[in-house]
Write a protein that holds these residues in place. Structure first.
Motif, PDB file in Angstrom:
ATOM      1  N   MET A   1       0.629  -1.279  -0.093  1.00  0.00           N
ATOM      2  CA  MET A   1      -0.029  -0.102  -0.096  1.00  0.00           C
ATOM      3  C   MET A   1       0.767   1.152   0.062  1.00  0.00           C
ATOM      4  N   ILE A   2       0.382   2.354  -0.706  1.00  0.00           N
ATOM      5  CA  ILE A   2       1.168   3.558  -0.659  1.00  0.00           C
ATOM      6  C   ILE A   2       0.795   4.479   0.614  1.00  0.00           C
ATOM      7  N   ASP A   3       1.772   4.882   1.113  1.00  0.00           N
ATOM      8  CA  ASP A   3       1.568   5.790   2.483  1.00  0.00           C
ATOM      9  C   ASP A   3       1.748   6.990   2.229  1.00  0.00           C
ATOM     10  N   ILE A   4       0.696   7.880   2.659  1.00  0.00           N
ATOM     11  CA  ILE A   4       0.917   9.457   2.567  1.00  0.00           C
ATOM     12  C   ILE A   4       0.607   9.816   3.919  1.00  0.00           C
ATOM     13  N   PRO A   7      -4.339  12.021   4.270  1.00  0.00           N
ATOM     14  CA  PRO A   7      -5.209  12.235   3.138  1.00  0.00           C
ATOM     15  C   PRO A   7      -6.288  13.292   3.710  1.00  0.00           C
ATOM     16  N   PRO A   8      -6.855  14.131   2.668  1.00  0.00           N
ATOM     17  CA  PRO A   8      -7.835  15.011   2.967  1.00  0.00           C
ATOM     18  C   PRO A   8      -9.196  14.476   3.613  1.00  0.00           C
ATOM     19  N   PRO A 114      -2.406   9.264  -4.895  1.00  0.00           N
ATOM     20  CA  PRO A 114      -1.725   9.220  -3.283  1.00  0.00           C
ATOM     21  C   PRO A 114      -2.142  10.484  -2.520  1.00  0.00           C
ATOM     22  N   ASP A 115      -2.271  11.808  -3.277  1.00  0.00           N
ATOM     23  CA  ASP A 115      -2.557  12.904  -2.852  1.00  0.00           C
ATOM     24  C   ASP A 115      -3.945  12.901  -1.969  1.00  0.00           C
ATOM     25  N   LEU A 116      -4.701  12.011  -2.606  1.00  0.00           N
ATOM     26  CA  LEU A 116      -6.310  11.958  -2.008  1.00  0.00           C
ATOM     27  C   LEU A 116      -6.681  10.721  -1.207  1.00  0.00           C
ATOM     28  N   GLY A 117      -5.509   9.876  -1.231  1.00  0.00           N
ATOM     29  CA  GLY A 117      -5.830   8.709  -0.590  1.00  0.00           C
ATOM     30  C   GLY A 117      -6.915   7.860  -0.963  1.00  0.00           C
ATOM     31  N   VAL A 118      -7.251   7.627  -2.279  1.00  0.00           N
ATOM     32  CA  VAL A 118      -8.423   6.750  -3.084  1.00  0.00           C
ATOM     33  C   VAL A 118      -7.586   6.271  -4.295  1.00  0.00           C
ATOM     34  N   THR A 119      -8.322   5.061  -4.624  1.00  0.00           N
ATOM     35  CA  THR A 119      -8.177   4.572  -5.990  1.00  0.00           C
ATOM     36  C   THR A 119      -9.332   4.527  -6.711  1.00  0.00           C
ATOM     37  N   VAL A 120      -9.438   4.788  -8.100  1.00  0.00           N
ATOM     38  CA  VAL A 120     -10.501   4.623  -8.820  1.00  0.00           C
ATOM     39  C   VAL A 120     -10.253   3.463  -9.620  1.00  0.00           C
ATOM     40  N   ILE A 121     -11.504   2.670  -9.488  1.00  0.00           N
ATOM     41  CA  ILE A 121     -11.525   1.169 -10.166  1.00  0.00           C
ATOM     42  C   ILE A 121     -12.624   1.528 -11.412  1.00  0.00           C
ATOM     43  N   GLY A 122     -12.138   1.013 -12.678  1.00  0.00           N
ATOM     44  CA  GLY A 122     -12.864   1.078 -13.801  1.00  0.00           C
ATOM     45  C   GLY A 122     -13.699  -0.145 -14.155  1.00  0.00           C
ATOM     46  N   GLY A 123     -14.769  -0.180 -14.570  1.00  0.00           N
ATOM     47  CA  GLY A 123     -15.735  -1.147 -14.812  1.00  0.00           C
ATOM     48  C   GLY A 123     -15.443  -1.684 -16.276  1.00  0.00           C
ATOM     49  N   PHE A 164      -4.929   1.918  -2.341  1.00  0.00           N
ATOM     50  CA  PHE A 164      -5.839   2.106  -1.149  1.00  0.00           C
ATOM     51  C   PHE A 164      -6.828   1.337  -1.074  1.00  0.00           C
ATOM     52  N   ASP A 165      -7.344   1.500   0.418  1.00  0.00           N
ATOM     53  CA  ASP A 165      -8.690   0.611   0.891  1.00  0.00           C
ATOM     54  C   ASP A 165      -9.939   1.633   0.575  1.00  0.00           C
ATOM     55  N   THR A 166      -9.720   2.723   0.207  1.00  0.00           N
ATOM     56  CA  THR A 166     -10.990   3.405  -0.192  1.00  0.00           C
ATOM     57  C   THR A 166     -11.004   3.494  -1.790  1.00  0.00           C
ATOM     58  N   LEU A 167     -12.179   2.951  -2.388  1.00  0.00           N
ATOM     59  CA  LEU A 167     -12.130   2.611  -3.952  1.00  0.00           C
ATOM     60  C   LEU A 167     -13.508   3.325  -4.432  1.00  0.00           C
TER      61      LEU A 167
END
Length: 312
Positions: A1-4, A7-8, A114-123, A164-167
């Motif tokens: 996992m990437i550490d920042i 995250p906001p 990383p700056d936002l602490g999220v990963t976007v997943i595409g369908g 990230f764990d927030t998707l």
């Protein structure tokens, strides 16, 4: 996992519904004026509209995008190929779009922020919706995918690789499970009227992410336009929510740019995430001075579908 470091706590996200060639430099200026942290595109930029995609690729903001059915309009189907305006032996506008978006294209993939602490997943990209596996040759040749099961496997790979764990999930058509009425977020509003026309593989991928403990505050998509084909007295339901407090947002407010008597206005769907939960969702219209001329609370749809709004 990437550490920042931190995250906001609050993220402001803009979702751009089905574009259908309605995109220009004023959109870039408006998004910058709105001061959003992340921009998501749900596809249907136009009928293989390479120029539109080139402009969107230049947007100097954090972004992620997926392609819709219109983005392979002259490629995926026999009838589309018969209407193709270019020489498919020497040009490939689908591939040009993919290359232009580069890492912003999350089709069957992911993009970490990383700056936002999220990963976007595409369908599944270029989706036409529904529970029937369509355009087998297209998905086989472009992605090596032959079935819903293989499509789901590709999305699971992206989920497992997320930093990230927030998707946040973005698709062109939404998932199954949001209702089978024609007014539902993915409901069929053409003959035969009614039925859930969402993507079953997309739904299974979201369920997988939730099952393994990922936080999924937002799933956004388009394809099913807000203005219904079968009735004019109300609009489609734009949002839904599940027991995991995931917000499902249909952003396909079409047309997205309109000329009024006094202004040229364009719409954006805004979502505010606070502590990994969707706290606010609005449909805003912005004029040429980048002023918000109207703002509609989309979460009111969770209580009751909104009546038809006057066309702009």
């Amino acid at each position: 996992m990437i550490d920042i470091a931190a995250p906001p706590a609050t993220l402001q996200i803009a979702v751009i519904g089905d574009v259908h060639d309605q995109w220009d430099e004023q959109d870039i200026a408006a998004l910058q004026s709105l001061q959003v942290d992340l921009v998501l595109f749900v596809g249907d930029f136009g009928n293989e509209a390479v120029g539109v995609v080139r402009s969107i690729a230049s947007l100097p903001l954090p972004k992620a995008a997926i392609f819709g059915n219109h983005d392979a309009w002259y490629t995926a189907t026999p009838w589309g190929r018969r209407k193709c305006p270019y020489d498919r032996q020497t040009e490939d506008w689908v591939q040009q779009q993919i290359e232009l978006l580069g890492p912003a294209d999350v089709s069957y993939g992911k993009r970490d922020f990383p700056d936002l602490g999220v990963t976007v997943i595409g369908g599944r990209p270029f989706s036409w919706g529904g529970s029937e596996w369509k355009y087998e040759a297209f998905y086989r040749d472009r992605y090596g995918v032959h079935s819903f099961d293989e499509s789901l496997a590709r999305m699971k790979q992206a989920i497992d690789a997320a930093a990230f764990d927030t998707l946040i999930f973005v698709g062109h058509c939404g998932p199954t499970g949001l209702g089978d009425a024609p007014e539902s977020p993915c409901g069929r509003d053409w003959q035969p009227i009614g039925g859930d026309f969402g993507d079953p593989d997309f739904a299974a991928a979201i369920a997988y992410a939730q099952h393994i403990g990922k936080s999924v505050p937002l799933v956004t998509f388009g394809h099913m336009h807000h203005h219904l084909r079968h009735r004019q007295d109300r609009q489609r339901q734009r949002v839904s929510c599940d027991s995991a407090t995931t917000l499902y947002l249909n952003a396909a407010c079409v047309p997205r740019i309109v000329q009024t008597a006094t202004a040229c206005e364009r719409n954006f769907s805004l979502v505010t995430l606070t502590d990994r939960q969707a706290q606010r969702s609005t449909l805003v219209w912005v004029d040429q001075t980048h002023t918000i001329t109207s703002s509609e609370d989309l979460l009111a749809d969770l209580a009751a579908p909104k009546p038809l709004q006057p066309l702009r």
